[in-house]
Design a protein around this motif. Structure first.
Motif, PDB file in Angstrom:
ATOM      1  N   TRP A  29      14.528  -3.659   7.158  1.00 15.94           N
ATOM      2  CA  TRP A  29      13.752  -5.113   7.666  1.00 15.94           C
ATOM      3  C   TRP A  29      12.401  -4.798   8.134  1.00 15.94           C
ATOM      4  O   TRP A  29      11.832  -5.580   8.102  1.00 15.94           O
ATOM      5  CB  TRP A  29      15.010  -5.264   8.830  1.00 15.94           C
ATOM      6  N   LEU A  30      12.110  -3.718   8.917  1.00 17.37           N
ATOM      7  CA  LEU A  30      10.932  -3.322   9.319  1.00 17.37           C
ATOM      8  C   LEU A  30       9.729  -3.600   8.388  1.00 17.37           C
ATOM      9  O   LEU A  30       8.890  -3.866   8.338  1.00 17.37           O
ATOM     10  CB  LEU A  30      10.557  -2.156  10.247  1.00 17.37           C
ATOM     11  N   GLY A  31      10.161  -2.834   7.126  1.00 13.45           N
ATOM     12  CA  GLY A  31       9.314  -2.622   6.061  1.00 13.45           C
ATOM     13  C   GLY A  31       9.062  -4.225   5.537  1.00 13.45           C
ATOM     14  O   GLY A  31       8.296  -4.512   4.942  1.00 13.45           O
ATOM     15  N   TYR A  32      10.210  -4.705   5.187  1.00 12.82           N
ATOM     16  CA  TYR A  32      10.275  -6.258   4.919  1.00 12.82           C
ATOM     17  C   TYR A  32       9.271  -7.044   5.557  1.00 12.82           C
ATOM     18  O   TYR A  32       8.423  -7.921   4.925  1.00 12.82           O
ATOM     19  CB  TYR A  32      11.551  -6.854   4.846  1.00 12.82           C
ATOM     20  N   ILE A  33       9.362  -6.961   7.060  1.00 15.40           N
ATOM     21  CA  ILE A  33       8.649  -7.581   7.839  1.00 15.40           C
ATOM     22  C   ILE A  33       6.952  -7.337   7.651  1.00 15.40           C
ATOM     23  O   ILE A  33       6.111  -8.349   7.379  1.00 15.40           O
ATOM     24  CB  ILE A  33       8.639  -7.521   9.354  1.00 15.40           C
ATOM     25  N   ALA A  45       4.750   5.940   3.927  1.00 15.29           N
ATOM     26  CA  ALA A  45       3.971   6.594   3.071  1.00 15.29           C
ATOM     27  C   ALA A  45       4.777   6.747   1.765  1.00 15.29           C
ATOM     28  O   ALA A  45       3.929   6.762   0.689  1.00 15.29           O
ATOM     29  CB  ALA A  45       4.046   8.269   3.395  1.00 15.29           C
ATOM     30  N   ALA A  46       5.984   6.481   1.449  1.00 15.13           N
ATOM     31  CA  ALA A  46       6.777   6.516   0.143  1.00 15.13           C
ATOM     32  C   ALA A  46       6.514   5.254  -0.555  1.00 15.13           C
ATOM     33  O   ALA A  46       6.988   4.841  -1.660  1.00 15.13           O
ATOM     34  CB  ALA A  46       8.287   6.953   0.418  1.00 15.13           C
ATOM     35  N   SER A  47       6.041   4.159   0.099  1.00 15.88           N
ATOM     36  CA  SER A  47       6.007   2.836  -0.227  1.00 15.88           C
ATOM     37  C   SER A  47       4.498   2.743  -0.666  1.00 15.88           C
ATOM     38  O   SER A  47       3.728   2.527   0.122  1.00 15.88           O
ATOM     39  CB  SER A  47       6.662   1.775   0.687  1.00 15.88           C
ATOM     40  N   THR A  48       4.317   2.189  -1.920  1.00 15.14           N
ATOM     41  CA  THR A  48       2.767   1.804  -2.341  1.00 15.14           C
ATOM     42  C   THR A  48       2.476   0.608  -1.516  1.00 15.14           C
ATOM     43  O   THR A  48       1.137   0.623  -1.303  1.00 15.14           O
ATOM     44  CB  THR A  48       3.028   1.486  -3.826  1.00 15.14           C
ATOM     45  N   VAL A  49       3.219  -0.386  -1.322  1.00 10.45           N
ATOM     46  CA  VAL A  49       2.779  -1.417  -0.828  1.00 10.45           C
ATOM     47  C   VAL A  49       2.755  -1.274   0.780  1.00 10.45           C
ATOM     48  O   VAL A  49       1.836  -1.934   1.228  1.00 10.45           O
ATOM     49  CB  VAL A  49       4.019  -2.617  -1.185  1.00 10.45           C
ATOM     50  N   LEU A  50       3.637  -0.638   1.433  1.00 15.06           N
ATOM     51  CA  LEU A  50       3.369  -0.435   2.879  1.00 15.06           C
ATOM     52  C   LEU A  50       2.183   0.325   3.162  1.00 15.06           C
ATOM     53  O   LEU A  50       1.619   0.108   4.148  1.00 15.06           O
ATOM     54  CB  LEU A  50       4.677  -0.085   3.388  1.00 15.06           C
ATOM     55  N   SER A  51       2.193   1.478   2.597  1.00 18.72           N
ATOM     56  CA  SER A  51       0.890   2.341   2.614  1.00 18.72           C
ATOM     57  C   SER A  51      -0.518   1.645   2.560  1.00 18.72           C
ATOM     58  O   SER A  51      -1.356   2.335   2.995  1.00 18.72           O
ATOM     59  CB  SER A  51       1.050   3.541   1.750  1.00 18.72           C
ATOM     60  N   THR A  52      -0.581   0.639   1.763  1.00 24.22           N
ATOM     61  CA  THR A  52      -1.703  -0.327   1.511  1.00 24.22           C
ATOM     62  C   THR A  52      -1.864  -1.245   2.695  1.00 24.22           C
ATOM     63  O   THR A  52      -3.078  -1.396   3.106  1.00 24.22           O
ATOM     64  CB  THR A  52      -1.960  -1.118   0.423  1.00 24.22           C
ATOM     65  N   LEU A  53      -0.697  -1.643   3.406  1.00 28.02           N
ATOM     66  CA  LEU A  53      -0.856  -2.346   4.700  1.00 28.02           C
ATOM     67  C   LEU A  53      -0.987  -1.631   5.951  1.00 28.02           C
ATOM     68  O   LEU A  53      -1.456  -2.202   6.587  1.00 28.02           O
ATOM     69  CB  LEU A  53       0.458  -3.274   4.668  1.00 28.02           C
ATOM     70  N   VAL A  54      -0.449  -0.682   5.960  1.00 28.82           N
ATOM     71  CA  VAL A  54      -0.385   0.228   7.221  1.00 28.82           C
ATOM     72  C   VAL A  54      -1.468   1.432   6.767  1.00 28.82           C
ATOM     73  O   VAL A  54      -1.037   2.378   6.085  1.00 28.82           O
ATOM     74  CB  VAL A  54       1.007   0.682   7.690  1.00 28.82           C
ATOM     75  N   GLN A  71       9.679  10.789  11.919  1.00 29.87           N
ATOM     76  CA  GLN A  71      10.625  11.355  11.011  1.00 29.87           C
ATOM     77  C   GLN A  71      11.117  10.170  10.190  1.00 29.87           C
ATOM     78  O   GLN A  71      11.467  10.714   9.018  1.00 29.87           O
ATOM     79  CB  GLN A  71      11.787  12.095  11.748  1.00 29.87           C
ATOM     80  N   ARG A  72      11.039   9.159  10.276  1.00 24.91           N
ATOM     81  CA  ARG A  72      11.563   8.039   9.542  1.00 24.91           C
ATOM     82  C   ARG A  72      10.598   6.824   9.180  1.00 24.91           C
ATOM     83  O   ARG A  72      10.645   6.455   8.254  1.00 24.91           O
ATOM     84  CB  ARG A  72      12.681   7.363  10.428  1.00 24.91           C
ATOM     85  N   ILE A  73       9.629   6.365  10.258  1.00 27.19           N
ATOM     86  CA  ILE A  73       9.010   5.259  10.004  1.00 27.19           C
ATOM     87  C   ILE A  73       7.785   5.744   9.225  1.00 27.19           C
ATOM     88  O   ILE A  73       7.386   5.235   8.176  1.00 27.19           O
ATOM     89  CB  ILE A  73       8.259   4.509  11.336  1.00 27.19           C
ATOM     90  N   ASP A  74       7.061   6.692   9.467  1.00 27.23           N
ATOM     91  CA  ASP A  74       6.022   7.186   9.080  1.00 27.23           C
ATOM     92  C   ASP A  74       6.238   7.906   7.322  1.00 27.23           C
ATOM     93  O   ASP A  74       5.494   7.287   6.438  1.00 27.23           O
ATOM     94  CB  ASP A  74       5.245   8.512   9.614  1.00 27.23           C
ATOM     95  N   PRO A  75       7.156   8.328   7.273  1.00 23.86           N
ATOM     96  CA  PRO A  75       7.677   8.562   5.878  1.00 23.86           C
ATOM     97  C   PRO A  75       8.101   7.525   4.993  1.00 23.86           C
ATOM     98  O   PRO A  75       7.739   7.522   3.774  1.00 23.86           O
ATOM     99  CB  PRO A  75       8.800   9.579   5.979  1.00 23.86           C
ATOM    100  N   MET A  76       8.714   6.390   5.677  1.00 20.33           N
ATOM    101  CA  MET A  76       8.991   5.303   4.782  1.00 20.33           C
ATOM    102  C   MET A  76       7.676   4.756   4.268  1.00 20.33           C
ATOM    103  O   MET A  76       7.626   4.233   3.235  1.00 20.33           O
ATOM    104  CB  MET A  76       9.631   4.417   5.918  1.00 20.33           C
TER     105      MET A  76
END
Length: 182
Positions: free
Chosen positions: A34-38, A69-78, A62-67
């Motif tokens: 859900w956080l990733g979606y937001i 980093a593993a997402s192309t979209v999220l890693s461009t936004l954060v 252990q959970r948010i940073d790897p999530m």
């Protein structure tokens, strides 16, 4: 987790989602999804509350940073936390249109720091009864959402002691849907 995710969608009229669950069956992962979606689709201020600030730091590392980093979209936004002025620290992640703040239920300062549209309270049965002498951490966190007419609240926990469980109380105030996991 499908119905839970559907209820957390901005198109759903549901404001509060309560997940009383067994141990290790995906409640936190659903919240992280859900956080990733937001961050990607419906940006706004987010508060994620763990039982303690230390658990919040651990969840972030252990959970948010790897999530992210593993997402192309999220890693461009954060932005990468190593970048200068990235807005990305262990307990705070900025992104276009919003911010994710991670805190502990034991920190009254963290629970009253900002208004939020989205609130994710994880493992609420592990929260202390009082946050630094300022009251119930669940009530303090929920108070952060009152300025948003379109807020969403996710409460997740494995129940502890019957009759004293925060998640049991929240579940009993809900429509008490059940999904049986084999």
């Amino acid at each position: 987790l499908k119905e839970i995710m559907d209820c957390l969608s901005p198109s759903s009229p549901v404001e509060r989602v309560v997940v009383m669950k067994g141990a290790q069956i995906g409640g936190t992962d659903g919240g992280l999804n859900w956080l990733g979606y937001i961050i990607h689709q419906a940006p706004g201020p987010i508060l994620m509350v763990q039982p303690t600030v230390e658990l919040g730091k651990r969840t972030s590392k252990q959970r948010i940073d790897p999530m992210i980093a593993a997402s192309t979209v999220l890693s461009t936004l954060v932005k990468d936390p190593r970048a200068r002025d990235s807005g990305n620290t262990i307990l705070s992640k900025t992104f276009p249109g919003g911010i994710l703040v991670v805190t502990g239920a034991n920190s009254a300062v963290g629970l009253r720091s900002m208004p939020v549209r989205y609130l994710f309270m994880d493992e609420i049965d592990g929260y202390p009864g009082d946050a630094d002498g300022e009251g119930d951490p669940v009530a303090l966190a929920i108070q952060r959402t009152v300025t948003f007419a379109n807020c969403k609240i996710l409460m997740v926990s494995t129940p502890t002691t019957k009759g004293f469980s925060r998640i049991e109380t929240a579940y009993n105030e809900s429509d008490m849907r059940r999904f049986w996991v084999p």
